[in-house]
Design a protein around this motif. Structure first.
Motif, PDB file in Angstrom:
ATOM      1  N   LEU A  79       2.845 -12.592 -22.481  1.00 29.13           N
ATOM      2  CA  LEU A  79       2.104 -11.672 -23.682  1.00 29.13           C
ATOM      3  C   LEU A  79       0.717 -11.235 -23.227  1.00 29.13           C
ATOM      4  O   LEU A  79       0.668  -9.855 -23.544  1.00 29.13           O
ATOM      5  N   LEU A  80       0.061 -11.752 -22.566  1.00 30.90           N
ATOM      6  CA  LEU A  80      -1.281 -11.060 -22.217  1.00 30.90           C
ATOM      7  C   LEU A  80      -1.218  -9.750 -21.156  1.00 30.90           C
ATOM      8  O   LEU A  80      -2.000  -9.103 -21.169  1.00 30.90           O
ATOM      9  N   LYS A  81      -0.229 -10.119 -20.391  1.00 30.01           N
ATOM     10  CA  LYS A  81      -0.096  -9.154 -19.341  1.00 30.01           C
ATOM     11  C   LYS A  81       0.433  -7.857 -19.938  1.00 30.01           C
ATOM     12  O   LYS A  81      -0.004  -6.744 -19.848  1.00 30.01           O
ATOM     13  N   ASP A  82       1.178  -8.300 -21.000  1.00 35.62           N
ATOM     14  CA  ASP A  82       1.800  -6.995 -21.738  1.00 35.62           C
ATOM     15  C   ASP A  82       0.663  -6.323 -22.663  1.00 35.62           C
ATOM     16  O   ASP A  82       0.563  -5.133 -22.667  1.00 35.62           O
ATOM     17  N   LYS A  83      -0.103  -7.046 -23.350  1.00 44.47           N
ATOM     18  CA  LYS A  83      -1.356  -6.258 -23.931  1.00 44.47           C
ATOM     19  C   LYS A  83      -2.624  -5.962 -23.275  1.00 44.47           C
ATOM     20  O   LYS A  83      -3.030  -4.747 -23.458  1.00 44.47           O
ATOM     21  N   TYR A  84      -2.853  -6.613 -21.936  1.00 40.13           N
ATOM     22  CA  TYR A  84      -3.991  -6.310 -21.382  1.00 40.13           C
ATOM     23  C   TYR A  84      -3.804  -5.835 -19.757  1.00 40.13           C
ATOM     24  O   TYR A  84      -4.714  -5.646 -19.200  1.00 40.13           O
ATOM     25  N   GLY A  85      -2.780  -5.981 -19.581  1.00 38.23           N
ATOM     26  CA  GLY A  85      -2.275  -5.491 -18.246  1.00 38.23           C
ATOM     27  C   GLY A  85      -2.962  -4.169 -17.602  1.00 38.23           C
ATOM     28  O   GLY A  85      -3.095  -4.181 -16.445  1.00 38.23           O
ATOM     29  N   VAL A  87      -5.999  -2.769 -18.609  1.00 42.46           N
ATOM     30  CA  VAL A  87      -7.154  -2.919 -18.740  1.00 42.46           C
ATOM     31  C   VAL A  87      -7.959  -2.835 -17.319  1.00 42.46           C
ATOM     32  O   VAL A  87      -7.752  -3.923 -16.544  1.00 42.46           O
ATOM     33  N   LYS A  88      -8.948  -2.071 -17.324  1.00 36.36           N
ATOM     34  CA  LYS A  88      -9.945  -2.122 -16.093  1.00 36.36           C
ATOM     35  C   LYS A  88     -10.636  -3.298 -15.926  1.00 36.36           C
ATOM     36  O   LYS A  88     -11.128  -3.592 -16.832  1.00 36.36           O
ATOM     37  N   ASP A  89     -10.523  -3.794 -14.739  1.00 35.27           N
ATOM     38  CA  ASP A  89     -11.815  -4.986 -14.174  1.00 35.27           C
ATOM     39  C   ASP A  89     -11.221  -6.279 -15.086  1.00 35.27           C
ATOM     40  O   ASP A  89     -12.014  -7.246 -15.463  1.00 35.27           O
ATOM     41  N   LEU A  90      -9.933  -6.454 -15.164  1.00 40.81           N
ATOM     42  CA  LEU A  90      -9.572  -7.533 -16.076  1.00 40.81           C
ATOM     43  C   LEU A  90      -8.225  -8.056 -15.109  1.00 40.81           C
ATOM     44  O   LEU A  90      -7.275  -7.428 -14.681  1.00 40.81           O
ATOM     45  N   VAL A  91      -8.453  -9.439 -14.615  1.00 36.15           N
ATOM     46  CA  VAL A  91      -7.264  -9.992 -13.959  1.00 36.15           C
ATOM     47  C   VAL A  91      -6.881 -11.090 -14.691  1.00 36.15           C
ATOM     48  O   VAL A  91      -7.443 -12.075 -15.488  1.00 36.15           O
ATOM     49  N   ILE A  92      -5.362 -11.227 -14.739  1.00 38.84           N
ATOM     50  CA  ILE A  92      -4.680 -12.225 -15.551  1.00 38.84           C
ATOM     51  C   ILE A  92      -3.837 -13.076 -14.697  1.00 38.84           C
ATOM     52  O   ILE A  92      -2.812 -12.286 -13.858  1.00 38.84           O
ATOM     53  N   VAL A  93      -3.908 -14.548 -14.574  1.00 36.69           N
ATOM     54  CA  VAL A  93      -3.259 -15.215 -13.771  1.00 36.69           C
ATOM     55  C   VAL A  93      -2.198 -16.281 -14.510  1.00 36.69           C
ATOM     56  O   VAL A  93      -2.973 -16.658 -15.443  1.00 36.69           O
ATOM     57  N   ASN A  94      -1.324 -16.378 -14.118  1.00 32.39           N
ATOM     58  CA  ASN A  94      -0.453 -17.710 -14.822  1.00 32.39           C
ATOM     59  C   ASN A  94      -0.520 -18.695 -13.864  1.00 32.39           C
ATOM     60  O   ASN A  94      -0.169 -18.920 -12.904  1.00 32.39           O
ATOM     61  N   GLY A  95      -1.718 -19.580 -14.029  1.00 39.65           N
ATOM     62  CA  GLY A  95      -1.867 -20.636 -13.367  1.00 39.65           C
ATOM     63  C   GLY A  95      -2.814 -21.658 -14.140  1.00 39.65           C
ATOM     64  O   GLY A  95      -2.974 -21.542 -15.313  1.00 39.65           O
ATOM     65  N   SER A  96      -3.403 -22.874 -13.191  1.00 43.97           N
ATOM     66  CA  SER A  96      -4.187 -23.874 -14.059  1.00 43.97           C
ATOM     67  C   SER A  96      -5.455 -23.705 -13.840  1.00 43.97           C
ATOM     68  O   SER A  96      -6.318 -23.001 -12.625  1.00 43.97           O
ATOM     69  N   ALA A  97      -6.374 -24.015 -14.677  1.00 45.70           N
ATOM     70  CA  ALA A  97      -7.937 -24.153 -14.600  1.00 45.70           C
ATOM     71  C   ALA A  97      -8.386 -24.897 -13.454  1.00 45.70           C
ATOM     72  O   ALA A  97      -9.448 -24.794 -12.939  1.00 45.70           O
ATOM     73  N   GLU A  98      -7.606 -25.843 -13.138  1.00 49.45           N
ATOM     74  CA  GLU A  98      -7.830 -26.691 -11.991  1.00 49.45           C
ATOM     75  C   GLU A  98      -7.808 -25.816 -10.514  1.00 49.45           C
ATOM     76  O   GLU A  98      -8.182 -26.556  -9.626  1.00 49.45           O
ATOM     77  N   THR A  99      -7.455 -24.669 -10.646  1.00 47.91           N
ATOM     78  CA  THR A  99      -7.282 -23.867  -9.346  1.00 47.91           C
ATOM     79  C   THR A  99      -8.251 -22.658  -9.590  1.00 47.91           C
ATOM     80  O   THR A  99      -7.841 -21.847  -8.827  1.00 47.91           O
ATOM     81  N   THR A 100      -9.152 -22.686 -10.159  1.00 44.81           N
ATOM     82  CA  THR A 100      -9.918 -21.695 -10.504  1.00 44.81           C
ATOM     83  C   THR A 100     -10.734 -21.223  -9.230  1.00 44.81           C
ATOM     84  O   THR A 100     -10.826 -20.036  -8.909  1.00 44.81           O
ATOM     85  N   SER A 101     -11.168 -22.023  -8.412  1.00 46.67           N
ATOM     86  CA  SER A 101     -11.796 -21.654  -7.089  1.00 46.67           C
ATOM     87  C   SER A 101     -10.834 -20.906  -6.181  1.00 46.67           C
ATOM     88  O   SER A 101     -11.293 -19.808  -5.737  1.00 46.67           O
ATOM     89  N   TYR A 102      -9.708 -21.254  -6.271  1.00 45.05           N
ATOM     90  CA  TYR A 102      -8.729 -20.370  -5.422  1.00 45.05           C
ATOM     91  C   TYR A 102      -8.661 -19.003  -5.963  1.00 45.05           C
ATOM     92  O   TYR A 102      -8.560 -18.011  -5.229  1.00 45.05           O
ATOM     93  N   TYR A 103      -8.403 -18.898  -7.364  1.00 43.74           N
ATOM     94  CA  TYR A 103      -8.043 -17.317  -7.918  1.00 43.74           C
ATOM     95  C   TYR A 103      -9.632 -16.655  -7.741  1.00 43.74           C
ATOM     96  O   TYR A 103      -9.410 -15.414  -7.552  1.00 43.74           O
ATOM     97  N   MET A 104     -10.706 -17.247  -7.994  1.00 45.42           N
ATOM     98  CA  MET A 104     -12.062 -16.444  -7.638  1.00 45.42           C
ATOM     99  C   MET A 104     -12.019 -16.140  -6.150  1.00 45.42           C
ATOM    100  O   MET A 104     -12.490 -14.804  -6.245  1.00 45.42           O
TER     101      MET A 104
END
Length: 199
Positions: A79-85, A87-104
């Protein structure tokens, strides 16, 4: 659509969804009032759900501020990707907050100025909650701010383990009413927009 999606996900996954309805606009305002949008370069949102807080972040941020959304629920993530995919300078990932460092690292976020959270810490296993908050405190350092909302103050002590300053306010214009906790390891600052209440 947002309310229906939330209700269906709550029925299917009550522990991870945490609420029957999306957060109110009033709660979204309360959650974002502690952010200095003129200086924020990087903002992370844990568990954005259907994007109520995300919408405020996008509207209030200055040009160039990057936002990372981490949503574990696949339905909400789509839903988020449909709405905001777009948008510039916005990254959306389907994942866990436990792996935030990896996504950063993956998306080139060197640090975060603010982390907003819609995660239901009252229903997150203690080990996972500790890990998320430990990572959060590390990512933010001494100057960043962690802002979350909870329906009770049962987990207040958990946040106090990782942050030295908690400013707590109550937003009654939400179903159910919610506490907003703005947390930092910096010096005490009363600029969070609301009075501090005891837990």
């Amino acid at each position: 659509m947002n309310s229906l999606a939330f209700l269906l996900e709550y029925i299917n996954k009550p522990r991870s969804t945490g609420a029957l309805l999306p957060s109110s606009q009033k709660l979204a305002e309360r959650m974002t009032e502690a952010i200095d949008f003129q200086t924020a370069d990087f903002i992370i949102e844990y568990g954005p759900g259907t994007g109520v807080f995300t919408e405020k972040l996008i509207k209030k941020r200055r040009v160039g501020t990057r936002i990372l959304l981490i949503e574990q629920n696949e339905v909400f993530s789509r839903l988020l990707k449909d709405k905001y995919g777009h948008v510039k300078d916005l990254v959306i990932v389907n994942g866990s907050a436990e792996t935030t460092s990896y996504y950063m690292k993956k998306y080139g976020f060197k640090r975060a100025d603010y982390i907003l959270s819609g995660l239901p810490f009252a229903s997150i296993p203690s080990g996972a909650a500790d890990f998320i908050l430990s990572e959060t405190a590390s990512i933010l350092g001494s100057e960043g701010k962690f802002i979350t909302f909870q329906y009770t103050l049962l987990k207040k002590g958990l946040f106090e383990r990782y942050f030295s300053v908690l400013h707590i306010s109550r937003e009654y214009m939400n179903l159910p009413p919610a506490y907003v906790l703005a947390c930092t390891n910096g010096e005490r600052n009363e600029s969070f927009g609301s009075k501090r209440i005891s837990g």
